[in-house]
Design a protein around this motif. Sequence first.
Motif, PDB file in Angstrom:
ATOM      1  N   GLY A 171       0.876  -1.278   0.081  1.00  0.00           N
ATOM      2  CA  GLY A 171       0.240   0.060   0.154  1.00  0.00           C
ATOM      3  C   GLY A 171       0.878   1.351   0.004  1.00  0.00           C
ATOM      4  O   GLY A 171       0.093   2.480  -0.056  1.00  0.00           O
ATOM      5  N   ARG A 172       2.035   1.324   0.070  1.00  0.00           N
ATOM      6  CA  ARG A 172       3.018   2.459   0.149  1.00  0.00           C
ATOM      7  C   ARG A 172       2.929   2.960  -1.525  1.00  0.00           C
ATOM      8  O   ARG A 172       3.289   2.266  -2.286  1.00  0.00           O
ATOM      9  N   ASP A 173       3.118   4.152  -1.639  1.00  0.00           N
ATOM     10  CA  ASP A 173       3.424   4.774  -3.003  1.00  0.00           C
ATOM     11  C   ASP A 173       4.420   4.643  -3.553  1.00  0.00           C
ATOM     12  O   ASP A 173       4.655   4.438  -4.652  1.00  0.00           O
ATOM     13  N   ASP A 174       5.795   4.311  -2.685  1.00  0.00           N
ATOM     14  CA  ASP A 174       6.855   4.110  -3.147  1.00  0.00           C
ATOM     15  C   ASP A 174       7.229   2.426  -3.467  1.00  0.00           C
ATOM     16  O   ASP A 174       8.500   2.178  -3.695  1.00  0.00           O
TER      17      ASP A 174
ATOM     18  N   VAL B 155       6.092  -1.041  -5.682  1.00  0.00           N
ATOM     19  CA  VAL B 155       5.348  -1.618  -6.470  1.00  0.00           C
ATOM     20  C   VAL B 155       5.366  -3.183  -6.439  1.00  0.00           C
ATOM     21  O   VAL B 155       6.547  -3.602  -6.549  1.00  0.00           O
TER      22      VAL B 155
ATOM     23  N   GLY C 267      -4.027  -4.101  -5.677  1.00  0.00           N
ATOM     24  CA  GLY C 267      -2.921  -3.052  -5.921  1.00  0.00           C
ATOM     25  C   GLY C 267      -1.710  -3.525  -6.572  1.00  0.00           C
ATOM     26  O   GLY C 267      -0.665  -2.680  -7.057  1.00  0.00           O
TER      27      GLY C 267
ATOM     28  N   GLU D 264       9.727   3.936 -13.169  1.00  0.00           N
ATOM     29  CA  GLU D 264       9.640   4.700 -11.978  1.00  0.00           C
ATOM     30  C   GLU D 264      10.573   4.474 -11.073  1.00  0.00           C
ATOM     31  O   GLU D 264      11.078   3.228 -10.894  1.00  0.00           O
TER      32      GLU D 264
ATOM     33  N   LYS E  80      11.004   3.362  -7.814  1.00  0.00           N
ATOM     34  CA  LYS E  80      10.227   2.853  -6.835  1.00  0.00           C
ATOM     35  C   LYS E  80      10.966   1.474  -6.348  1.00  0.00           C
ATOM     36  O   LYS E  80      11.887   1.018  -6.950  1.00  0.00           O
TER      37      LYS E  80
END
Length: 137
Positions: A33-36, A38, A56, A82, A84
Amino acid sequence: MPQAITKGYKALVSEAESQIETLSVEAAQALHGRDDVVFVDLRDPRELEREGRMPGAFHCPRGMLEFWIDPESPYAKPVFQEDKRFVFFCGGGWRSALAAKTAQEMGLKPVAHVAGGFTAWKKTGAPVETSAIDRKA
């Protein structure tokens, strides 16, 4: 005369795991769930339908990984460009170990994989999405 396999899958997976970061399901859940971060689901589409999905997660069939990572490929996916952290998983942790090693060798970083894969994820009660067809049954 049969083929003489000199390095089996166990050796390949063990070698990969010695060169990559392996996350426990609990550690993976802490990142979920963290934006950084994948999460990359390497399973076959039939496995997703049968077993469910991690909410997600980005689905990348294992056979397309190298082609989707490489920006020079006609199949390149922007998600892999990205900045990430990429956490790979499959059904049981074998394909994801090999995939994380390959991704790391290609220059993707940081990468890791989930020990025990989606099977272990489900067993701990971590979030799972099922298809609408499954919910009707």
